[in-house]
Design a protein around this motif. Sequence first.
Motif, PDB file in Angstrom:
ATOM      1  N   ALA A  63     -58.137  79.481  68.832  1.00  0.00           N
ATOM      2  CA  ALA A  63     -59.136  78.448  69.117  1.00  0.00           C
ATOM      3  C   ALA A  63     -60.446  79.005  68.200  1.00  0.00           C
ATOM      4  CB  ALA A  63     -59.610  78.163  70.445  1.00  0.00           C
ATOM      5  N   SER A  64     -60.742  80.302  68.481  1.00  0.00           N
ATOM      6  CA  SER A  64     -61.958  80.796  68.040  1.00  0.00           C
ATOM      7  C   SER A  64     -61.789  80.950  66.401  1.00  0.00           C
ATOM      8  CB  SER A  64     -62.288  82.181  68.588  1.00  0.00           C
ATOM      9  OG  SER A  64     -61.610  83.250  67.920  1.00  0.00           O
ATOM     10  N   VAL A  65     -60.758  81.112  65.694  1.00  0.00           N
ATOM     11  CA  VAL A  65     -60.679  81.085  64.468  1.00  0.00           C
ATOM     12  C   VAL A  65     -60.831  79.941  63.833  1.00  0.00           C
ATOM     13  CG1 VAL A  65     -58.911  81.387  62.434  1.00  0.00           C
ATOM     14  CG2 VAL A  65     -59.104  83.292  64.317  1.00  0.00           C
ATOM     15  N   VAL A  66     -60.071  78.668  64.458  1.00  0.00           N
ATOM     16  CA  VAL A  66     -60.267  77.369  63.870  1.00  0.00           C
ATOM     17  C   VAL A  66     -61.755  77.008  63.992  1.00  0.00           C
ATOM     18  CG1 VAL A  66     -59.864  74.983  64.407  1.00  0.00           C
ATOM     19  CG2 VAL A  66     -57.985  76.733  64.546  1.00  0.00           C
ATOM     20  N   SER A  67     -62.426  77.379  65.038  1.00  0.00           N
ATOM     21  CA  SER A  67     -63.616  76.995  65.358  1.00  0.00           C
ATOM     22  C   SER A  67     -64.578  77.684  64.381  1.00  0.00           C
ATOM     23  CB  SER A  67     -64.239  77.606  66.838  1.00  0.00           C
ATOM     24  OG  SER A  67     -65.555  77.311  66.829  1.00  0.00           O
ATOM     25  N   GLY A  68     -64.426  79.002  64.185  1.00  0.00           N
ATOM     26  CA  GLY A  68     -65.283  79.924  63.262  1.00  0.00           C
ATOM     27  C   GLY A  68     -65.049  79.356  61.728  1.00  0.00           C
ATOM     28  N   VAL A  69     -63.708  78.782  61.406  1.00  0.00           N
ATOM     29  CA  VAL A  69     -63.661  78.348  59.946  1.00  0.00           C
ATOM     30  C   VAL A  69     -64.424  77.025  59.934  1.00  0.00           C
ATOM     31  CG1 VAL A  69     -62.034  77.453  58.520  1.00  0.00           C
ATOM     32  CG2 VAL A  69     -61.469  79.638  59.479  1.00  0.00           C
ATOM     33  N   LEU A  70     -64.361  76.245  60.899  1.00  0.00           N
ATOM     34  CA  LEU A  70     -65.230  74.962  60.648  1.00  0.00           C
ATOM     35  C   LEU A  70     -66.581  75.199  60.600  1.00  0.00           C
ATOM     36  CD1 LEU A  70     -62.876  72.412  62.934  1.00  0.00           C
ATOM     37  CD2 LEU A  70     -63.057  72.514  60.658  1.00  0.00           C
ATOM     38  N   ALA A  71     -67.014  75.925  61.300  1.00  0.00           N
ATOM     39  CA  ALA A  71     -68.414  76.152  61.372  1.00  0.00           C
ATOM     40  C   ALA A  71     -68.895  76.667  60.033  1.00  0.00           C
ATOM     41  CB  ALA A  71     -68.731  77.268  62.341  1.00  0.00           C
ATOM     42  N   GLY A  72     -68.036  77.542  59.503  1.00  0.00           N
ATOM     43  CA  GLY A  72     -68.262  78.152  58.033  1.00  0.00           C
ATOM     44  C   GLY A  72     -68.430  76.841  57.226  1.00  0.00           C
ATOM     45  N   ILE A  73     -67.522  75.887  57.320  1.00  0.00           N
ATOM     46  CA  ILE A  73     -67.586  74.650  56.313  1.00  0.00           C
ATOM     47  C   ILE A  73     -68.639  74.044  56.641  1.00  0.00           C
ATOM     48  CG2 ILE A  73     -66.404  72.525  56.031  1.00  0.00           C
ATOM     49  CD1 ILE A  73     -63.889  74.067  56.187  1.00  0.00           C
ATOM     50  N   SER A  77     -67.386  72.017  66.025  1.00  0.00           N
ATOM     51  CA  SER A  77     -66.499  73.213  66.027  1.00  0.00           C
ATOM     52  C   SER A  77     -66.889  74.123  67.271  1.00  0.00           C
ATOM     53  CB  SER A  77     -66.762  73.979  64.880  1.00  0.00           C
ATOM     54  OG  SER A  77     -67.987  74.609  64.823  1.00  0.00           O
ATOM     55  N   TYR A  78     -68.156  73.929  67.706  1.00  0.00           N
ATOM     56  CA  TYR A  78     -68.591  74.573  68.770  1.00  0.00           C
ATOM     57  C   TYR A  78     -67.784  74.146  70.230  1.00  0.00           C
ATOM     58  CZ  TYR A  78     -71.659  77.484  71.696  1.00  0.00           C
ATOM     59  OH  TYR A  78     -72.375  78.336  72.578  1.00  0.00           O
ATOM     60  N   ASP A  79     -67.853  72.963  69.962  1.00  0.00           N
ATOM     61  CA  ASP A  79     -67.242  72.187  71.214  1.00  0.00           C
ATOM     62  C   ASP A  79     -65.780  72.564  71.339  1.00  0.00           C
ATOM     63  OD1 ASP A  79     -67.180  70.373  73.416  1.00  0.00           O
ATOM     64  OD2 ASP A  79     -66.702  68.539  72.220  1.00  0.00           O
ATOM     65  N   LEU A  80     -65.052  72.609  70.290  1.00  0.00           N
ATOM     66  CA  LEU A  80     -63.580  73.306  70.540  1.00  0.00           C
ATOM     67  C   LEU A  80     -63.566  74.547  71.564  1.00  0.00           C
ATOM     68  CD1 LEU A  80     -60.666  73.087  69.851  1.00  0.00           C
ATOM     69  CD2 LEU A  80     -61.280  74.673  67.732  1.00  0.00           C
ATOM     70  N   LEU A  81     -64.748  75.507  71.209  1.00  0.00           N
ATOM     71  CA  LEU A  81     -64.746  76.762  71.933  1.00  0.00           C
ATOM     72  C   LEU A  81     -65.315  76.476  73.286  1.00  0.00           C
ATOM     73  CD1 LEU A  81     -66.069  79.604  69.848  1.00  0.00           C
ATOM     74  CD2 LEU A  81     -63.878  79.167  70.565  1.00  0.00           C
ATOM     75  N   HIS A 124     -72.416  81.452  66.804  1.00  0.00           N
ATOM     76  CA  HIS A 124     -71.933  80.724  65.930  1.00  0.00           C
ATOM     77  C   HIS A 124     -72.438  80.506  64.861  1.00  0.00           C
ATOM     78  CE1 HIS A 124     -68.444  78.506  66.648  1.00  0.00           C
ATOM     79  NE2 HIS A 124     -68.846  77.571  66.190  1.00  0.00           N
ATOM     80  N   ALA A 125     -73.958  80.896  64.767  1.00  0.00           N
ATOM     81  CA  ALA A 125     -74.664  81.091  63.488  1.00  0.00           C
ATOM     82  C   ALA A 125     -74.128  82.060  62.517  1.00  0.00           C
ATOM     83  CB  ALA A 125     -76.119  81.643  63.631  1.00  0.00           C
TER      84      ALA A 125
END
Lengths: 286, 332
Positions: free
Chosen positions: B211-221, B48-52, B63-64
């Motif tokens: 991109a930041s929303v998708v990345s944030g949601v995946l990090a949450g998962i 998810s971080y890589d996406l950003l 990201h934490a």
Amino acid sequence: MELLFNLTLNGLATGMLIFLLAAGLTLIFGLMDVLNFAHGGLFAWGAYSGIWIYTTTGSFLIGIFGAILTGFLLGIITEKWIIKPVYGNHVQQILITLGLMLVLSEMLKVIWGPNQLTANPPEYLKGSWEIGDIIIIKYRVFIIFVGLLVFAGVQFLLKNTKIGLVVRAGVMNKEMVQALGINIKKVFMFVFMIGSGMAALGGVLFGPYSGVIHAGMGMEFAILAFIVVVIGGMGNFTGSVMAAILVGLSGSFMAYYVPELSLAVNMLLMAIVLIVKPQGLFGGKG
Amino acid sequence: MKWIVNNRMNAIYIIIAAFLFLLPFVYESRNMLILLTQIFVFAILAMSYDLLLGFTGIVSFGHAMFFGIGAYSIGIFMKRLEPTMLHFIYAVLATILITAIVSFIVGLLTLRLKSHFYAMLTMALAGLFLVLAEKWRTLTFGNDGFTFRVPELFIDRTNFYIICLVSMIAVFMILKRFTNSPLGRVLQAIRENEQRTESLGYQVLHYKIAASVVSGVLAGIAGIFYAMSLRYVNTSVFAMDITLDALLMTIIGGVGTLVGAIIGAGLIEFAHDGLTELAKEHWIFERWIIFFGIIYILVVIFFPLGIVGTLRKFTWIRKKQHPAKKKENLAG
């Protein structure tokens, strides 16, 4: 009245410490377009080396000079080895300075151990003055004094010397300065050195102020310094001192009246500035 | 079948995935299982971080924050309510909602400015969440954190291992598809040259926020799985260390490759595990992060493409020398 006075004094002292950190950050950003995420690490290094020298030699003054020297040295090394290879690439700069931050704070733990160190102000700065029913802690006045001195010194350097002129011109337009035949790379190193020295000075002053120093404090102060840099306007030196005092005061008053919200208020301030005036409250380049 | 034969990389992925699926049934080691589960969880975070970082060129230092939101939502739902599948789904939905809103707001505030601002604001916001988790004791139990029970399906370690593995593969495939979609192409264009993308008529800000929303949601998962693997959550999930881990994994593995994030996650977690063992021999290994910090700096200066990127570059050069072979293995 007494409370208000003390909170103000406290806020001013904290503000000055944040200023010492933020001033270097903002100058480096303005001139070199580098946001140094390792600046907090230099602050912590100044604190550790300064306090260590202070406790071994017993002289606070030597400790302060030692810290500044450490800051200068680390600044030169950082600029030469870490920042120089990645000039012009923002993403790499951010990444590499954060990596440096990591190494710097871990190195502290390797050299001085993972536990926090205690630090006391020297005899002549201990205690307080009493005027009527107002108690003034000497050390806080000392910090404010040193902060103002540094501010005046840097202001003098910027406004009245040749190198200051080059720095100010560089902040406005780097390419033009280079086109005029000035080696701006040397100026970069000078500014980086001064900025690191100020951060280290802030660190060593912070030691006796809080009583303890620990390796994580660089990060905590760096966040405040970032807030200050945003509020004051990136690259704006006078803006940074105003913003630092603002953040220091709001932090000290909030910590007394609504302690839960003390960081939140500063964050909110930063968010508002980012929305309304991204170039900072005090103008400057955005 | 043709697809597999045509694409050597895909075949390798499938073989590795099959191997990982079978591993818990062949080789019974509880520690290994837990370590691998941890790797899968962090691989999701790193991807998810890589996406950003790798695909859009945005640096986030908070990201934490998303990871922690996920970890705390599952913890709070499981603690306050009965640990059933229904509540698990509620927690997932809550995580998606909160992380999406937070990342949307942060993105809206800062993504139109220089990249520094996003890094700074996310870092400061993550600090704010950490303080919030410490102070809001009635909900989070402060610094001590709390334990909770998980739905029955997740109790068995092997089950949980398989679920994490499937999730990781799913996230990998989703992100692979996402980055190859027209939207993902625009993101990569933004990474390469923002001004030019804008002048082609794309609303750069909208794409970056997406991109930041998708990345944030995946990090949450990833955070949800992390908390469930420990069945315990405390304020450390909001700490800078989590962001740094994601950063190290992505950079060392290779930015903009996705699979690099997985390799990086494996490498760092294995090394972490090994170095913790070594710490008994010599105290310097307790400060293992210093080694990674130095490696990380060297990678940023000398191998900005990371392991996978550097390997690909070499194969790319080799392919150039054999233009006939070029068509065979372009993908990967």
